[in-house]
Design a protein around this motif. Structure first.
Motif, mmCIF file in Angstrom:
data_model
loop_
_atom_site.group_PDB
_atom_site.id
_atom_site.type_symbol
_atom_site.label_atom_id
_atom_site.label_comp_id
_atom_site.label_asym_id
_atom_site.label_seq_id
_atom_site.Cartn_x
_atom_site.Cartn_y
_atom_site.Cartn_z
ATOM 1 N N ASP A 165 0.822 -1.210 0.000
ATOM 2 C CA ASP A 165 0.000 0.000 0.000
ATOM 3 C C ASP A 165 0.857 1.260 0.000
ATOM 4 O O ASP A 165 0.445 2.301 -0.535
ATOM 5 C CB ASP A 165 -0.929 0.007 1.221
ATOM 6 N N ALA A 166 2.046 1.170 0.599
ATOM 7 C CA ALA A 166 2.919 2.340 0.670
ATOM 8 C C ALA A 166 3.451 2.740 -0.702
ATOM 9 O O ALA A 166 3.944 3.860 -0.876
ATOM 10 C CB ALA A 166 4.077 2.068 1.624
ATOM 11 N N LEU A 167 3.352 1.829 -1.668
ATOM 12 C CA LEU A 167 3.841 2.112 -3.020
ATOM 13 C C LEU A 167 2.751 2.662 -3.937
ATOM 14 O O LEU A 167 3.032 3.053 -5.071
ATOM 15 C CB LEU A 167 4.425 0.840 -3.649
ATOM 16 N N SER A 168 1.516 2.687 -3.452
ATOM 17 C CA SER A 168 0.398 3.121 -4.293
ATOM 18 C C SER A 168 0.471 4.621 -4.566
ATOM 19 O O SER A 168 0.804 5.421 -3.686
ATOM 20 C CB SER A 168 -0.937 2.803 -3.619
ATOM 21 N N SER A 169 0.145 4.994 -5.809
ATOM 22 C CA SER A 169 0.086 6.402 -6.178
ATOM 23 C C SER A 169 -0.963 6.581 -7.269
ATOM 24 O O SER A 169 -1.365 5.626 -7.924
ATOM 25 C CB SER A 169 1.450 6.894 -6.671
ATOM 26 N N SER A 170 -1.392 7.799 -7.452
ATOM 27 C CA SER A 170 -2.373 8.138 -8.499
ATOM 28 C C SER A 170 -3.587 7.217 -8.442
ATOM 29 O O SER A 170 -4.060 6.715 -9.466
ATOM 30 C CB SER A 170 -1.713 8.064 -9.883
ATOM 31 N N THR A 171 -4.105 7.014 -7.243
ATOM 32 C CA THR A 171 -5.224 6.098 -7.064
ATOM 33 C C THR A 171 -6.525 6.694 -7.602
ATOM 34 O O THR A 171 -6.866 7.850 -7.329
ATOM 35 C CB THR A 171 -5.402 5.743 -5.576
ATOM 36 N N VAL A 172 -7.239 5.896 -8.390
ATOM 37 C CA VAL A 172 -8.557 6.255 -8.896
ATOM 38 C C VAL A 172 -9.581 5.369 -8.201
ATOM 39 O O VAL A 172 -9.451 4.137 -8.205
ATOM 40 C CB VAL A 172 -8.650 6.067 -10.424
ATOM 41 N N PHE A 210 -16.782 -1.812 -20.297
ATOM 42 C CA PHE A 210 -16.271 -0.646 -19.588
ATOM 43 C C PHE A 210 -14.770 -0.511 -19.816
ATOM 44 O O PHE A 210 -13.982 -1.376 -19.410
ATOM 45 C CB PHE A 210 -16.577 -0.781 -18.094
ATOM 46 N N ASP A 211 -14.371 0.569 -20.464
ATOM 47 C CA ASP A 211 -12.962 0.853 -20.708
ATOM 48 C C ASP A 211 -12.422 1.627 -19.502
ATOM 49 O O ASP A 211 -12.634 2.836 -19.380
ATOM 50 C CB ASP A 211 -12.787 1.661 -21.993
ATOM 51 N N LEU A 212 -11.723 0.941 -18.641
ATOM 52 C CA LEU A 212 -11.226 1.569 -17.415
ATOM 53 C C LEU A 212 -10.208 2.662 -17.718
ATOM 54 O O LEU A 212 -10.117 3.654 -16.988
ATOM 55 C CB LEU A 212 -10.610 0.509 -16.503
ATOM 56 N N THR A 213 -9.461 2.491 -18.781
ATOM 57 C CA THR A 213 -8.412 3.467 -19.078
ATOM 58 C C THR A 213 -8.973 4.832 -19.486
ATOM 59 O O THR A 213 -8.237 5.819 -19.505
ATOM 60 C CB THR A 213 -7.462 2.928 -20.168
ATOM 61 N N GLU A 214 -10.260 4.903 -19.794
ATOM 62 C CA GLU A 214 -10.868 6.208 -20.010
ATOM 63 C C GLU A 214 -10.925 7.007 -18.714
ATOM 64 O O GLU A 214 -10.994 8.239 -18.730
ATOM 65 C CB GLU A 214 -12.265 6.054 -20.597
ATOM 66 N N LYS A 215 -10.903 6.299 -17.578
ATOM 67 C CA LYS A 215 -10.929 6.947 -16.267
ATOM 68 C C LYS A 215 -9.533 7.112 -15.673
ATOM 69 O O LYS A 215 -9.284 8.047 -14.914
ATOM 70 C CB LYS A 215 -11.785 6.123 -15.294
ATOM 71 N N THR A 216 -8.633 6.202 -16.013
ATOM 72 C CA THR A 216 -7.322 6.166 -15.363
ATOM 73 C C THR A 216 -6.191 6.664 -16.242
ATOM 74 O O THR A 216 -5.084 6.890 -15.762
ATOM 75 C CB THR A 216 -6.983 4.736 -14.926
ATOM 76 N N GLY A 217 -6.443 6.819 -17.537
ATOM 77 C CA GLY A 217 -5.366 7.059 -18.474
ATOM 78 C C GLY A 217 -4.752 5.735 -18.893
ATOM 79 O O GLY A 217 -5.066 4.672 -18.346
ATOM 80 N N LYS A 218 -3.872 5.761 -19.868
ATOM 81 C CA LYS A 218 -3.259 4.531 -20.357
ATOM 82 C C LYS A 218 -2.547 3.789 -19.238
ATOM 83 O O LYS A 218 -1.925 4.398 -18.373
ATOM 84 C CB LYS A 218 -2.292 4.836 -21.497
#
Length: 294
Positions: free
Chosen positions: A140-147, A157-165
């Motif tokens: 968890d300490a390595l997590s960043s840019s969490t959506v 559902f295209d998840l990358t439309e929400k998260t970016g590539k």
């Protein structure tokens, strides 16, 4: 060290090696776990790690069961053992490879990696004591840019439309009140893909790397790999740890785990979720994972 254990227990498709015997606590009760790696004879071909739960009196290990249970049903988790200096936690690390093709994988400077460290625990399903696997919370300490998304009806559902590539490593977690047929596709612009999912009719999880890129270096590498769902609960939770050439699946609080490697010609950049039943995902969390060395 010699042992007579095993003649009537578990899988015997190949050599037994890398044993690991340790206790885990479950509701105040001590349950002993014996890990034994086997090659060949795994559930999806080649190498794998089976386990037994039971009692140990200091001399004799007596298993509760004689059937075969796999710590990880995927084709690429072998010879893992646990640390001995982690207190009551048992942290497992496996070799992300398979002797069926480990010496011919299409890499240049390295061959195979290790799984993420996993906390092992006991869960009881019916009358059976089973071992569950969970990515260690230190990740968890390595997590960043969490959506974080809520109440998503999954159709296409295209998840990358929400998260970016997609950039890796990354972590995807899904939770819902009910599990239904679902596919999660990792793909690139060359049409190559890995498909992970759940088949409701067969009550099993699967990984499909047949169209994942470079698959013809060994005749058995391309394949559709499956794992039975052992949980008796209606709700769902699925976690994926995604890297450049691997994916690790943890389902039903880690009761089912699968690990698989792949070799696309270019990185997977898109994640698509599909379900023919308008599956409702209550929570979806997606995070990039930073390097632990930076």
């Amino acid at each position: 060290m010699e042992s007579e254990f095993g003649k009537e227990f578990g899988a015997h498709g190949g050599v037994w090696e890398c044993p690991d015997l340790f206790p885990l606590e479950y509701n105040g009760e001590t349950i002993w776990v014996l890990l034994v790696s086997i090659n060949p004879g795994g559930p999806n071909g080649g190498s794998a790690t089976q386990y037994f739960t039971g009692r140990f009196n200091g001399k004799t290990f007596t298993p509760f069961q004689t059937d075969t249970r796999w710590l990880d049903y995927g084709p690429d988790n072998y010879a893992g053992v646990t640390w001995s200096n982690t207190g009551k936690r048992k942290i497992f690390l496996g070799w992300m490879g398979n002797w069926q093709y480990a010496q011919v994988v299409p890499t240049e400077k390295w061959r195979s990696a290790m799984t993420v460290p996993r906390d092992l625990a006991i869960e009881r399903v019916g009358e059976k004591y089973l071992v569950s696997s969970h990515p260690v919370p230190e990740l968890d300490a390595l997590s960043s840019s969490t959506v974080k998304l809520k109440n998503i009806n999954i159709n296409n559902f295209d998840l990358t439309e929400k998260t970016g590539k997609l950039t890796v490593p990354a972590r995807l977690s899904l939770q819902g009140a009910q599990l239904a047929g679902l596919t999660i596709t990792l793909s690139n612009d060359k049409g190559q893909k890995v498909v992970i999912g759940y088949d409701e009719n067969k009550n099993e999880f699967f990984m499909d790397r047949r169209a994942s890129g470079n698959v013809d270096f060994e005749e058995g590498f391309a394949g559709w790999h499956t794992a039975p769902r052992v949980s008796d609960k209606q709700n769902m939770d699925i976690t994926l740890i995604i890297d450049l050439a691997s994916v690790e699946l943890f389902a039903d609080n880690g009761l089912t785990a699968m690990t698989q490697v792949f070799f696309p010609d270019s990185p997977f950049t898109t994640i698509t979720l599909q379900s023919s039943e308008n599956l409702l995902i209550h929570t979806l969390n997606f995070s990039h994972l930073k390097s632990m060395y930076k």
